[in-house]
Motif scaffolding. Structure first.
Motif, short mmCIF file in Angstrom:
data_model
loop_
_atom_site.label_atom_id
_atom_site.label_comp_id
_atom_site.label_asym_id
_atom_site.label_seq_id
_atom_site.Cartn_x
_atom_site.Cartn_y
_atom_site.Cartn_z
N ARG A 120 0.81 -1.22 0.00
CA ARG A 120 0.00 0.00 0.00
C ARG A 120 0.84 1.27 0.00
N ASN A 121 2.14 1.12 -0.14
CA ASN A 121 3.04 2.27 -0.07
C ASN A 121 4.05 2.21 -1.21
N THR A 122 3.62 1.75 -2.36
CA THR A 122 4.53 1.51 -3.48
C THR A 122 5.08 2.81 -4.05
N GLN A 123 4.28 3.85 -4.10
CA GLN A 123 4.73 5.11 -4.71
C GLN A 123 5.92 5.71 -3.98
N ASN A 124 5.94 5.63 -2.66
CA ASN A 124 7.07 6.16 -1.90
C ASN A 124 8.34 5.36 -2.19
N GLN A 178 9.63 1.94 8.42
CA GLN A 178 8.79 2.34 9.54
C GLN A 178 7.44 2.89 9.06
N ASP A 179 7.45 3.60 7.95
CA ASP A 179 6.20 4.12 7.38
C ASP A 179 5.32 2.98 6.89
N CYS A 180 5.91 1.97 6.28
CA CYS A 180 5.14 0.81 5.82
C CYS A 180 4.52 0.07 7.00
N ILE A 181 5.29 -0.10 8.06
CA ILE A 181 4.76 -0.77 9.27
C ILE A 181 3.62 0.05 9.86
N TRP A 182 3.77 1.38 9.90
CA TRP A 182 2.72 2.24 10.43
C TRP A 182 1.45 2.13 9.60
N ARG A 183 1.57 2.10 8.27
CA ARG A 183 0.40 2.00 7.40
C ARG A 183 -0.31 0.66 7.57
N VAL A 184 0.46 -0.42 7.70
CA VAL A 184 -0.15 -1.74 7.87
C VAL A 184 -0.85 -1.82 9.22
N SER A 185 -0.21 -1.30 10.28
CA SER A 185 -0.85 -1.34 11.60
C SER A 185 -2.08 -0.44 11.65
N LYS A 186 -2.04 0.68 10.93
CA LYS A 186 -3.20 1.57 10.86
C LYS A 186 -4.35 0.88 10.15
N LYS A 187 -4.04 0.13 9.11
CA LYS A 187 -5.09 -0.60 8.38
C LYS A 187 -5.70 -1.70 9.25
N LYS A 188 -4.83 -2.40 10.02
CA LYS A 188 -5.34 -3.47 10.87
C LYS A 188 -6.23 -2.91 11.99
N THR A 189 -5.83 -1.81 12.58
CA THR A 189 -6.68 -1.22 13.64
C THR A 189 -7.97 -0.68 13.06
N GLY A 190 -7.92 -0.18 11.82
CA GLY A 190 -9.14 0.29 11.16
C GLY A 190 -10.09 -0.84 10.86
N GLU A 191 -9.55 -2.03 10.49
CA GLU A 191 -10.40 -3.19 10.24
C GLU A 191 -11.01 -3.72 11.53
N GLU A 192 -10.22 -3.69 12.63
CA GLU A 192 -10.74 -4.17 13.90
C GLU A 192 -11.84 -3.27 14.44
#
Length: 194
Positions: A120-124, A178-192
């Motif tokens: 989800r962070n391919t452009q960066n 670190q940005d990729c990890i933050w985005r994945v954790s943000k997505k997981k908390t949003g799904e929960e």
């Protein structure tokens, strides 16, 4: 990152991942070169403007000078397409090396984790790879143009700037990790929550 102890297992994992990255990048670049050469041979044999029915005065004038604009437009667009494919892969490979260094994950697992994290962070990642590739190629081209390779000061200056670029590249890939990890954790908390 600076508090990590250097362990033999972590160094071995990084070395194994590095071997995978070198193998994949070498095979990919050789495959792209083979593909472009094969495509160019087939295209030149069967799809010339004269044989395909395209008869334009501009193509005939340019072809008579030894430069076929039609072929170069096709080759350039194919090369651009292959570069667009190569840049995200290169970002995944560099991120895999960072994961291998920081997390101690070995080989294919590190590359798989990198592919998942950068989904989800391919452009960066593509932007980072593009910036540092332009930096390296630009420095080398300037060195060739100005003849820096003829003096010791020029060689030392080029090597120093390339090493500085590599240090900045790896630091920026740690931030990208670190940005990729933050985005994945943000997505997981949003799904929960949702």
């Amino acid at each position: 990152m600076f508090h990590l102890r250097i362990e033999k297992v972590r160094l071995r994992a990084t070395f194994v991942t590095f071997l995978y990255v070198v193998f994949l990048s070498t095979c990919t670049l050789l495959g792209f070169i083979w593909l472009l050469v094969t495509y160019s041979a087939v295209f030149r044999l069967f799809f010339t403007p004269e044989r395909s029915g395209i008869v334009l005065n501009n193509f005939e004038r340019v072809s008579s000078l030894g430069f076929n604009l039609f072929h170069h437009l096709i080759y350039g667009s194919n090369l651009l397409f292959l570069v667009i494919i190569y840049l995200p892969w290169c970002a995944i490979w560099n991120l895999g090396l960072v994961i291998s260094i920081l997390e101690g994950i070995c080989g294919i697992k590190a590359l798989g984790s990198a592919a998942y994290l950068s989904l989800r962070n391919t452009q960066n990642g593509v932007g980072l790879v593009l910036i540092f590739t332009i930096w390296e190629l630009g420095l080398r081209a300037l060195c060739l143009y100005f003849g820096c390779y003829k003096t010791w000061f020029g060689i030392i200056g080029l090597i120093s700037l390339l090493c500085l670029g590599n240090a900045v590249k790896w630091a920026s890939f740690v931030v990208y990790f670190q940005d990729c990890i933050w985005r994945v954790s943000k997505k997981k908390t949003g799904e929960e929550q949702g």
